[in-house]
Design a protein around this motif. Structure first.
Motif, PDB file in Angstrom:
ATOM      1  N   ARG A 127      10.335  13.296   0.333  1.00 31.24           N
ATOM      2  CA  ARG A 127       9.268  13.996   1.061  1.00 31.24           C
ATOM      3  C   ARG A 127       9.283  13.676   2.548  1.00 31.24           C
TER       4      ARG A 127
ATOM      5  N   GLU B  82      10.801  10.015   3.275  1.00 28.21           N
ATOM      6  CA  GLU B  82      10.880   9.008   2.203  1.00 28.21           C
ATOM      7  C   GLU B  82      11.593   9.587   0.996  1.00 28.21           C
TER       8      GLU B  82
ATOM      9  N   THR C 125       0.848  -1.198   0.000  1.00 31.14           N
ATOM     10  CA  THR C 125       0.000   0.000   0.000  1.00 31.14           C
ATOM     11  C   THR C 125       0.884   1.249   0.000  1.00 31.14           C
ATOM     12  N   SER C 126       0.255   2.376  -0.237  1.00 26.86           N
ATOM     13  CA  SER C 126       1.000   3.639  -0.212  1.00 26.86           C
ATOM     14  C   SER C 126       0.757   4.339   1.118  1.00 26.86           C
ATOM     15  N   PHE C 127       1.622   5.281   1.432  1.00 27.94           N
ATOM     16  CA  PHE C 127       1.469   6.064   2.661  1.00 27.94           C
ATOM     17  C   PHE C 127       0.107   6.757   2.679  1.00 27.94           C
ATOM     18  N   THR C 128      -0.260   7.330   1.528  1.00 28.34           N
ATOM     19  CA  THR C 128      -1.544   8.046   1.451  1.00 28.34           C
ATOM     20  C   THR C 128      -2.708   7.102   1.771  1.00 28.34           C
TER      21      THR C 128
ATOM     22  N   SER D 268      -0.075  14.583  -4.651  1.00 24.82           N
ATOM     23  CA  SER D 268       0.157  14.200  -3.259  1.00 24.82           C
ATOM     24  C   SER D 268       0.516  12.722  -3.092  1.00 24.82           C
ATOM     25  N   SER D 269       0.267  11.884  -4.132  1.00 23.47           N
ATOM     26  CA  SER D 269       0.565  10.462  -3.977  1.00 23.47           C
ATOM     27  C   SER D 269       1.355   9.932  -5.172  1.00 23.47           C
ATOM     28  N   LEU D 270       2.521   9.390  -4.865  1.00 27.35           N
ATOM     29  CA  LEU D 270       3.348   8.809  -5.914  1.00 27.35           C
ATOM     30  C   LEU D 270       2.644   7.616  -6.564  1.00 27.35           C
ATOM     31  N   TYR D 271       2.059   6.738  -5.716  1.00 24.60           N
ATOM     32  CA  TYR D 271       1.418   5.545  -6.263  1.00 24.60           C
ATOM     33  C   TYR D 271       0.197   5.907  -7.113  1.00 24.60           C
TER      34      TYR D 271
ATOM     35  N   THR E  55      13.036   2.971  -2.957  1.00 30.67           N
ATOM     36  CA  THR E  55      12.790   4.003  -1.939  1.00 30.67           C
ATOM     37  C   THR E  55      13.519   3.688  -0.647  1.00 30.67           C
TER      38      THR E  55
ATOM     39  N   GLU F 297      10.442   1.085  -8.492  1.00 33.34           N
ATOM     40  CA  GLU F 297      10.686   2.052  -7.409  1.00 33.34           C
ATOM     41  C   GLU F 297      11.795   1.567  -6.489  1.00 33.34           C
TER      42      GLU F 297
ATOM     43  N   ARG G 272      12.458  -0.026   0.183  1.00 28.42           N
ATOM     44  CA  ARG G 272      11.461  -0.768  -0.600  1.00 28.42           C
ATOM     45  C   ARG G 272      11.883  -0.770  -2.073  1.00 28.42           C
TER      46      ARG G 272
ATOM     47  N   TYR H  33      11.774   6.028   9.207  1.00 31.52           N
ATOM     48  CA  TYR H  33      10.517   6.140   9.947  1.00 31.52           C
ATOM     49  C   TYR H  33      10.819   6.372  11.417  1.00 31.52           C
TER      50      TYR H  33
ATOM     51  N   ARG I 217       6.758  12.877   5.244  1.00 31.14           N
ATOM     52  CA  ARG I 217       5.374  12.420   5.227  1.00 31.14           C
ATOM     53  C   ARG I 217       4.726  12.748   6.571  1.00 31.14           C
TER      54      ARG I 217
HETATM   55  C1  GLP Z   1       4.941   3.958   1.232  1.00 29.98           C
HETATM   56  C2  GLP Z   1       6.218   3.273   0.813  1.00 29.98           C
HETATM   57  C3  GLP Z   1       6.997   4.021  -0.222  1.00 29.98           C
HETATM   58  C4  GLP Z   1       6.092   4.526  -1.335  1.00 29.98           C
HETATM   59  C5  GLP Z   1       4.995   5.348  -0.742  1.00 29.98           C
HETATM   60  C6  GLP Z   1       4.038   5.898  -1.779  1.00 29.98           C
HETATM   61  O1  GLP Z   1       5.168   4.907   2.201  1.00 29.98           O
HETATM   62  N1  GLP Z   1       7.061   2.989   1.954  1.00 29.98           N
HETATM   63  O2  GLP Z   1       7.970   3.139  -0.766  1.00 29.98           O
HETATM   64  O3  GLP Z   1       6.841   5.294  -2.245  1.00 29.98           O
HETATM   65  O4  GLP Z   1       4.252   4.568   0.160  1.00 29.98           O
HETATM   66  O5  GLP Z   1       3.128   6.710  -1.091  1.00 29.98           O
HETATM   67  P1  GLP Z   1       2.234   7.812  -1.750  1.00 29.98           P
HETATM   68  O6  GLP Z   1       1.483   7.152  -2.876  1.00 29.98           O
HETATM   69  O7  GLP Z   1       1.363   8.299  -0.672  1.00 29.98           O
HETATM   70  O8  GLP Z   1       3.143   8.892  -2.290  1.00 29.98           O
END
Ligand code: GLP
Length: 244
Positions: free
Chosen positions: A138, A150, A92-95, A167-170, A226, A224, A213, A230, A140
């Motif tokens: 960023r 991150e 999953t993503s942080f968002t 706001s979200s990479l994913y 990353t 990716e 990751r 944390y 977070r």
């Molecule tokens: C998590 C992962 C990161 C990933 C990120 C994407 O935090 N640890 O590897 O890049 O999610 O998050 P977002 O889509 O919110 O930018």
């Protein structure tokens, strides 16, 4: 505090003894998160020590994140951070993670741009020296609390404009058909350096988690790379284990 003066002969400076007795009171739950500390004057008179000594002890504890001072209203035991329980079995993503908990997500940009890749970026992302890497770094933040730093690296061919991810990479990767479907995540212990601690608003030297990751597309291609730090005081990573 009353016993403080009597133990003054013990050798340790009075402010250290006071600091310890306040710390002990917090650790033993005699005063809890959000509780107000008696005023400087009250502590000084009860413990029969100078206000300068009290101030020094209190300032040390504020620096250490044990107490917080609010302008005009006094000194309080710092609120305890609600720990985030994060599953290790879902990609999953942080968002998404924070939104699921009903937390308001925000990021502060530390870096975004195209660069010549470092040797490890070349190796992990399979880039050659004449290709560019897109870096997205960023802080977070969830519910106004900074939780992680991150630093993502992707091939510039999939992310030609890192500033445009929103706001979200994913979510951005999803729109171009590059959302990863699998990842390998490595977690190791790391004490926070001064710069990271300042960004994460915690005392330097506290425990952090270094998380790397590497995520993949369905084709098996790495998408990716990353590396993150944390807050160790904010996260529990949880995985379900099965007898196989
Ligand atoms: C998590 C992962 C990161 C990933 C990120 C994407 O935090 N640890 O590897 O890049 O999610 O998050 P977002 O889509 O919110 O930018």
């Amino acid at each position: 505090f009353a016993t403080l003066k009597q133990s003054a002969q013990s050798g340790a400076p009075l402010y250290l003894q006071l600091r310890k007795s306040i710390e002990d009171a917090v650790n033993r739950g005699l005063i809890g998160p959000g509780d107000a500390l008696p005023s400087e004057r009250d502590i000084a008179s009860k413990a029969d020590i100078s206000r300068v000594t009290v101030r020094k002890a209190v300032q040390d504890l504020v620096k250490g994140g044990i107490l917080v001072q609010r302008h005009g209203s006094g000194t309080f035991v710092a609120p305890r951070m609600e720990r985030v329980e994060q599953s290790l079995s879902r990609l999953t993503s942080f968002t998404e993670d924070m939104a699921r908990r009903g937390m308001a997500v925000r990021s502060a940009w530390l870096d975004r741009g195209l660069y010549a890749p470092s040797p490890d970026e070349m190796m992990v992302l399979g880039l050659s020296s004449n290709e560019l890497v897109a870096r997205v770094a960023r802080l977070r933040i969830a519910n106004d609390t900074p939780l992680a730093i991150e630093r993502a690296a992707l091939s510039a061919s999939v992310l030609p404009d890192p500033a445009a991810i929103g706001s979200s990479l994913y979510a951005a990767l999803e729109t171009t058909g590059h959302r990863p479907v699998r990842a390998v995540q490595r977690i190791s212990a790391a004490n926070l350096g001064d710069d990271d601690a300042r960004l994460l608003e915690v005392p330097p030297g506290i425990a952090g988690l270094h998380i790397e990751r590497i995520s993949y597309l369905a084709s098996g291609k790495v998408i990716e790379f990353t590396r993150s730090i944390y807050r160790g005081d904010a996260y529990d990573f949880v995985a379900e284990l099965r007898l196989s």
